[in-house]
Structure formats: C-alpha cells, structure tokens
Design an enzyme around this catalytic site. Structure first.
Site, PDB file in Angstrom:
ATOM      1  N   GLY A 100       0.720  -1.183   0.030  1.00 45.69           N
ATOM      2  CA  GLY A 100       0.165  -0.023   0.067  1.00 45.69           C
ATOM      3  C   GLY A 100       0.853   1.344  -0.147  1.00 45.69           C
ATOM      4  O   GLY A 100       2.020   1.192   0.110  1.00 45.69           O
ATOM      5  N   HIS A 101       0.185   2.415  -0.028  1.00 43.99           N
ATOM      6  CA  HIS A 101       0.843   3.733  -0.372  1.00 43.99           C
ATOM      7  C   HIS A 101       1.623   4.132   1.035  1.00 43.99           C
ATOM      8  O   HIS A 101       1.142   3.738   2.396  1.00 43.99           O
ATOM      9  CB  HIS A 101      -0.362   4.631  -0.591  1.00 43.99           C
ATOM     10  CG  HIS A 101      -1.169   4.930   0.538  1.00 43.99           C
ATOM     11  ND1 HIS A 101      -2.430   4.297   0.458  1.00 43.99           N
ATOM     12  CD2 HIS A 101      -1.411   6.018   1.680  1.00 43.99           C
ATOM     13  CE1 HIS A 101      -2.972   4.629   1.673  1.00 43.99           C
ATOM     14  NE2 HIS A 101      -2.502   5.666   2.190  1.00 43.99           N
ATOM     15  N   ASN A 102       2.735   4.650   0.934  1.00 48.33           N
ATOM     16  CA  ASN A 102       3.834   5.158   1.978  1.00 48.33           C
ATOM     17  C   ASN A 102       4.317   3.947   2.954  1.00 48.33           C
ATOM     18  O   ASN A 102       4.907   4.482   3.649  1.00 48.33           O
ATOM     19  CB  ASN A 102       2.710   5.938   3.028  1.00 48.33           C
ATOM     20  CG  ASN A 102       2.108   7.127   2.373  1.00 48.33           C
ATOM     21  OD1 ASN A 102       2.750   7.763   1.196  1.00 48.33           O
ATOM     22  ND2 ASN A 102       1.193   7.667   3.047  1.00 48.33           N
TER      23      ASN A 102
END
Length: 363
Positions: free
Chosen positions: A258-260
């Site tokens: 996922g993002h980050n």
C-alpha cells in the site's frame, strides 16, 4: 546450455568425482532424468529415484556412494538449495529478447537508454526516462515519464512502471506487475464510520450517508538494488513521500504494498501478502503466504510471520508470529491446543451439571 561436470563443479565451488568431462544439458528430477541430464538428489531421500531414471551424473549429498547408485560422475552439495541457486543460474538461458531496440517500440526522444539494452516490441518509454546499461525489457512493458531504472534490469511482459518511479540495479520483474499506481486513499467531509469505530472499538452513535473524496498520490515508489518482483505484484505510490523498498528484498506473486509503506532490506514476502498503507517493515522480515499487516504499525527487524498471520499491532524485532490475530508462535500453539480441548471440556461440564441436578432432585 551444455556443460561438463567439471565446469559445473567449478561454478558451484563444489567437489566432484568420476568422469568430469561428461556433458549434461539440463537438470532433472532423478526418476525422469535421461542420459544427458544431471539428476538432482541432494538428500538421501531422493537417492532411490536415480535407479528409476537413466542419469549418468547427479548432484548428490556429501558422502553419497555414487558408484553404487550406478553413476559415472557426481557433484557433492553440502547445502543443496544453495547449489540449486548456482546451478539454475548456469542453466537458465533467460528470456528471448533480441538485442537492440525493436522497431515497434515507442521511445520518447528525451529518454536515455543505456548501452547494450534489449527492448522488445510494443514497449513504450516516456519522456525523461533513464534506463541503465544492459537492460532487458520484454514486450508490452510501459515505463512512464521520469522513471529511473539502474543497470542490468530484467523486466518481463506487461509490466507497468509509473511516473517518477526510481529503481536500483539488477532489478528483476515478472509479468504483469504494476509499480507506481495511485494509492487507495479517500476521506469523508465529516467523520466517517470507520474513524468512529476505530475510536470506540465497536460503538456507533449514528449511521449517516457518506461520500468519499479522493486524496491524490503526489509521491512515487523508490526501490533499492537487487530487488525481485513477482507476477501481478502491485506497489502503490506514496501520498506525499515515496513508498520505499530496501535493497535485496524479494516479493512473490500477487503481493500488494500500500501507499507510504516502508520495507527494509533483504525481506521475503510470499504470495498474497498484503501490507496496508503507512506500515513500516524492518530488515530481513519474512512473511509466509497470505500474511496481512495493518496500516500505520511497525514490524521490527528479523520478524518471521507464519502463513495467513494477521498482524494488527507493532511487532518487536526477532519475534516469530502466527495466527489471527498474530501472537507469539508458542502462544498460538497453546491456544490451539486449548481450543481442541473445548468439546471434551464441554461434555464434562454437561455431565457435572447433570450429576448436580440429580443430587438436588434427591434431596
């Protein structure tokens, strides 16, 4: 890809005996091996299979009596799977990608392609892309504006690399992977039901209609050196900062990052692992198939997660986890033992209740 037993032993830094000039063309399981094959029997359990095939040479466990096995030559592997790694490198012909730039590839004039590259048909490379020396890029790959890829990359069919993605040297990517798609990030104008539940752990004051507002992804993805990505892996770009993966990490098929997310060095994430947004994963972490990690938590260095474990809270370095929710493996085993005892305990409780009821009825 024919090699003599002598050449193979030298490449593996292994001892060999017998006819070292014997030539083999492929590796094979013992029972299916032909006269020109190298039978793989690095453990005594597989020795009996040699008699079922026609191999003249084999990769064997140390101390094996190769003459009694009817062989003309043998290579000895103290650590079988490590020998397999070297052997497969030697015998792998690699993908069939013609040297140079295929005339049906579309390459922006501002892109920089390193020396010795091999780029297949229907590849599209955007403006300002930089690709290192000796890259091998198979058909139908797309690399978006401003992406950077180091030397000796191998990128197979249908891979999508998003804008601004940075990738180190010796990158290997299997078909269908997507690196640098937007993150899954949305917000409601008012406090959402999800936020409320997180705060109350179950209680909801009211249920209201909600609409989701998109948060755009301004970051990218940054990958270190010697990273391998499996088929259909997806790695989302960061919201503001980049999603990052450290050098030496390997992702199996169907992994989602996922993002980050920040992942350390030399991690091993097996098939269908999912890491939720903004989680941090330390170095040398191993996650077996279908493990899941909650968002915004930290998994320390050298953690090992058994298959299908679901990690909801921070995990200290060196911990071995198992279960849903993930707990220390020894605790999970005790919990499962206790769970198996429940039917028997329930029967005993029922018997005790009947006995007590009978005693009361006779008073």
């Amino acid at each position: 890809m024919a090699h003599s037993i002598r050449d193979i032993a030298t490449a593996l830094a292994a001892e060999a005996e017998g006819d070292l000039d014997l030539v083999i063309s492929r590796a094979c399981e013992p029972s299916a091996a032909g006269a020109g094959d190298l039978a793989l029997a690095m453990d005594p359990r597989y020795g009996d299979g040699i008699a079922k095939g026609k191999a003249q040479a084999a990769l064997l466990w140390p101390g094996a009596d190769w003459r009694a096995l009817g062989l003309k030559a043998a290579i000895f592997a103290p650590r079988g799977r490590l020998a397999m790694a070297g052997l497969t490198v030697l015998l792998d012909e690699g993908p069939d990608i013609a040297p140079g730039l295929h005339p049906m590839a579309v390459i922006d004039p501002t892109a920089e392609i390193g020396a010795g590259a091999a780029i297949g048909p229907f590849v599209t490379i955007g403006a300002g892309v930089r690709i290192g020396a000796r890259a091998r890029i198979a058909s139908h790959v797309s690399i978006a504006k401003g992406a950077q890829i180091g030397d000796d990359a191998l990128i197979l069919q249908g891979v999508r690399i998003g804008a601004g993605v940075k990738i180190g040297h010796r990158f290997i990517c299997q078909p269908g992977a997507v690196i640098g798609a937007d993150g899954f990030s949305f917000v409601t104008p008012e406090k959402s039901g999800v936020e409320e539940i997180r705060g109350t752990l179950g209680k909801r004051d009211a249920i209201r209609p909600q609409s989701w507002t998109r948060i755009h992804s301004l970051g990218a993805v940054s990958l270190g050196d010697d990273i391998e990505i499996g088929a259909n892996v997806t790695i989302d770009r960061g919201t503001i900062r980049d999603t990052t993966i450290g050098s030496g990490t390997k992702l199996d098929n169907l992994v989602h990052i996922g993002h980050n997310v920040q992942i350390g060095r030399d991690c091993l994430l097996c098939a269908q692992v999912g890491i939720a947004g903004s989680a941090r994963i330390g170095d040398r972490v191993v996650m077996a198939g279908q493990c899941g990690v909650n968002d915004n938590i930290f998994v320390g260095d050298d953690v090992i997660c058994g298959g299908a474990s679901k990690v909801f809270t921070n995990a200290p370095a060196g911990r071995v986890l198992l279960g849903y929710p993930a707990v220390k493996m020894e605790n999970h085993i005790e919990m499962q033992k206790a769970l198996r005892r429940l039917p028997r305990m329930a029967s005993r409780v029922t018997e005790i209740e009947k006995a007590i009821s009978l005693l009361r009825s006779t008073e």
